[in-house]
Design a protein around this motif. Structure first.
Motif, mmCIF file in Angstrom:
data_model
loop_
_atom_site.group_PDB
_atom_site.id
_atom_site.type_symbol
_atom_site.label_atom_id
_atom_site.label_comp_id
_atom_site.label_asym_id
_atom_site.label_seq_id
_atom_site.Cartn_x
_atom_site.Cartn_y
_atom_site.Cartn_z
ATOM 1 N N UNK A 63 0.844 -1.183 0.000
ATOM 2 C CA UNK A 63 0.000 0.000 0.000
ATOM 3 C C UNK A 63 0.886 1.241 0.000
ATOM 4 N N UNK A 64 0.452 2.258 -0.722
ATOM 5 C CA UNK A 64 1.211 3.506 -0.817
ATOM 6 C C UNK A 64 0.710 4.477 0.253
ATOM 7 N N UNK A 65 1.636 5.003 1.038
ATOM 8 C CA UNK A 65 1.295 5.976 2.093
ATOM 9 C C UNK A 65 1.885 7.329 1.717
ATOM 10 N N UNK A 66 1.015 8.283 1.430
ATOM 11 C CA UNK A 66 1.454 9.633 1.081
ATOM 12 C C UNK A 66 1.706 10.451 2.348
ATOM 13 N N UNK A 67 2.453 11.540 2.241
ATOM 14 C CA UNK A 67 2.675 12.405 3.405
ATOM 15 C C UNK A 67 1.365 12.993 3.921
ATOM 16 N N UNK A 68 1.338 13.295 5.221
ATOM 17 C CA UNK A 68 0.197 13.977 5.802
ATOM 18 C C UNK A 68 -0.876 13.082 6.369
ATOM 19 N N UNK A 69 -0.572 11.774 6.505
ATOM 20 C CA UNK A 69 -1.557 10.850 7.069
ATOM 21 C C UNK A 69 -0.862 9.703 7.786
ATOM 22 N N UNK A 70 -1.592 9.106 8.738
ATOM 23 C CA UNK A 70 -1.095 7.971 9.514
ATOM 24 C C UNK A 70 0.282 8.286 10.106
ATOM 25 N N UNK A 71 1.275 7.428 9.899
ATOM 26 C CA UNK A 71 2.587 7.652 10.510
ATOM 27 C C UNK A 71 3.324 8.833 9.896
ATOM 28 N N UNK A 72 2.807 9.403 8.799
ATOM 29 C CA UNK A 72 3.431 10.548 8.142
ATOM 30 C C UNK A 72 2.612 11.821 8.365
ATOM 31 N N UNK A 73 1.826 11.837 9.426
ATOM 32 C CA UNK A 73 0.904 12.938 9.680
ATOM 33 C C UNK A 73 1.622 14.285 9.797
ATOM 34 N N UNK A 74 2.836 14.290 10.322
ATOM 35 C CA UNK A 74 3.547 15.541 10.522
ATOM 36 C C UNK A 74 4.304 16.056 9.314
ATOM 37 N N UNK A 75 4.317 15.297 8.216
ATOM 38 C CA UNK A 75 5.057 15.707 7.025
ATOM 39 C C UNK A 75 4.223 16.630 6.142
ATOM 40 N N UNK A 76 4.862 17.532 5.399
ATOM 41 C CA UNK A 76 4.116 18.421 4.504
ATOM 42 C C UNK A 76 3.360 17.626 3.439
ATOM 43 N N UNK A 77 2.128 18.035 3.152
ATOM 44 C CA UNK A 77 1.313 17.358 2.146
ATOM 45 C C UNK A 77 1.794 17.726 0.745
ATOM 46 N N UNK A 78 1.422 16.896 -0.227
ATOM 47 C CA UNK A 78 1.769 17.119 -1.632
ATOM 48 C C UNK A 78 0.537 17.631 -2.367
ATOM 49 N N UNK A 79 0.685 18.714 -3.142
ATOM 50 C CA UNK A 79 -0.457 19.282 -3.860
ATOM 51 C C UNK A 79 -0.202 19.470 -5.355
ATOM 52 N N UNK A 80 1.001 19.129 -5.835
ATOM 53 C CA UNK A 80 1.336 19.288 -7.256
ATOM 54 C C UNK A 80 1.613 17.906 -7.831
ATOM 55 N N UNK A 81 0.790 17.484 -8.792
ATOM 56 C CA UNK A 81 0.869 16.120 -9.301
ATOM 57 C C UNK A 81 2.233 15.793 -9.896
ATOM 58 N N UNK A 82 2.791 16.681 -10.688
ATOM 59 C CA UNK A 82 4.073 16.390 -11.334
ATOM 60 C C UNK A 82 5.158 16.148 -10.292
ATOM 61 N N UNK A 83 5.172 16.944 -9.250
ATOM 62 C CA UNK A 83 6.189 16.783 -8.209
ATOM 63 C C UNK A 83 5.999 15.477 -7.444
ATOM 64 N N UNK A 84 4.753 15.158 -7.101
ATOM 65 C CA UNK A 84 4.484 13.916 -6.377
ATOM 66 C C UNK A 84 4.811 12.698 -7.232
ATOM 67 N N UNK A 85 4.394 12.706 -8.491
ATOM 68 C CA UNK A 85 4.646 11.558 -9.360
ATOM 69 C C UNK A 85 6.135 11.350 -9.596
ATOM 70 N N UNK A 86 6.896 12.434 -9.707
ATOM 71 C CA UNK A 86 8.354 12.309 -9.850
ATOM 72 C C UNK A 86 8.960 11.631 -8.617
ATOM 73 N N UNK A 87 8.545 12.076 -7.429
ATOM 74 C CA UNK A 87 9.067 11.484 -6.196
ATOM 75 C C UNK A 87 8.695 10.010 -6.101
ATOM 76 N N UNK A 88 7.431 9.698 -6.379
ATOM 77 C CA UNK A 88 6.974 8.317 -6.274
ATOM 78 C C UNK A 88 7.684 7.403 -7.263
ATOM 79 N N UNK A 89 7.903 7.893 -8.474
ATOM 80 C CA UNK A 89 8.586 7.071 -9.469
ATOM 81 C C UNK A 89 9.989 6.700 -8.996
ATOM 82 N N UNK A 90 10.704 7.669 -8.432
ATOM 83 C CA UNK A 90 12.044 7.385 -7.922
ATOM 84 C C UNK A 90 12.027 6.452 -6.740
ATOM 85 N N UNK A 91 11.116 6.696 -5.791
ATOM 86 C CA UNK A 91 11.012 5.834 -4.613
ATOM 87 C C UNK A 91 10.629 4.414 -5.012
#
Length: 253
Positions: free
Chosen positions: A51-79
């Motif tokens: 399962x994919x866990x994005x920032x801003x929820x569950x154990x990542x609640x304190x991390x900044x949320x992602x709001x720009x698709x291109x930036x998030x997809x780039x990060x996810x592709x690398x990870x």
């Protein structure tokens, strides 16, 4: 192998052995891994399922949320490339997670991604999304309830809303801004991977022709599968959904 690779982005389910293909499940807007966990359990006989866990929820609640698709997809592709450790990948997205899975598939391409599966969401760019993420709390949350992301009885729980609303707003901004741009520009690009689109027969939030519209976003084999149930297929019908994904994707992967 990837099963034992630690990552704050991906949460696996215990199972014996290591599968040849890795499946990553992207949950709906505002959600964490809990909403797709049972689906991952059901699929663990055929895939190493995460399962994919994005920032801003569950154990990542304190991390900044992602709001720009291109930036998030780039990060996810690398990870994801690091996490899969060279194994072929299947991407599955539910509702808003479908758009994220599609954008990651575009970046990784058929050399890595063997198949794409989506459920309960219109094809990106096929329908105009009016922006709702900046509405006042009552109006925004009413839309979230209408979209099936939040039980209406939770609207009276201000303490809980304070916790879940930031991730919900972030995901709405992420997907609405992205899909509105695609609709206005007509710039959606197909991916060269087999694709299956699933929807619930009783889902009144998305028309079947918008599910069919995913056919324009792949140059590979395409299949639409209706299932019993409404919008929340990964939680209400995980075994039925897993059977479709397993039967359609495992031979390709």
């Amino acid at each position: 192998m990837g099963t034992h690779t630690k990552s704050r982005w991906f949460v696996g389910v215990p199972h014996d052995g290591v599968q040849e293909c890795v499946l990553y499940a992207f949950p709906h807007a505002g959600a964490g891994v809990a909403t797709v966990r049972q689906l991952c359990v059901e699929l663990s006989d055929s895939f190493d399922a995460f399962a994919v866990r994005l920032p801003g929820r569950e154990s990542r609640l304190g991390e900044p949320v992602e709001t720009v698709m291109a930036e998030l997809a780039d990060k996810l592709a690398g990870e994801l490339l690091d996490h899969a450790q060279g194994r072929p990948v299947v991407l599955y997205g539910h509702c808003a997670g479908s758009s994220i899975a599609y954008e990651v598939a575009r970046r990784l391409g058929p050399a890595t991604v063997r198949a794409l599966a989506v459920s309960s969401h219109p094809a990106p760019g096929s329908v105009r999304r009016e922006p709702t993420w900046a509405l006042p709390r009552p109006d925004f949350l009413r839309q979230v309830v209408t979209d099936g992301y939040l039980p209406s009885q939770l609207l009276a729980n201000e303490e809980l809303l304070d916790i879940v609303e930031p991730a919900l707003r972030a995901d709405y901004e992420l997907v609405e801004a992205y899909e509105l741009e695609l609709y206005e520009s007509g710039a959606a690009e197909p991916v060269a991977v087999p694709t299956v689109a699933v929807y619930g027969r009783d889902d009144h939030t998305v028309a079947p022709d918008r599910i069919e519209a995913w056919s324009a976003l792949t140059t590979g084999p395409f299949r639409v599968v209706p299932l019993p149930g409404s919008h929340d297929l990964p939680t209400s019908h995980p075994a039925d959904l897993a059977a479709v994904l397993r039967g359609t994707l495992a031979p390709v992967a």
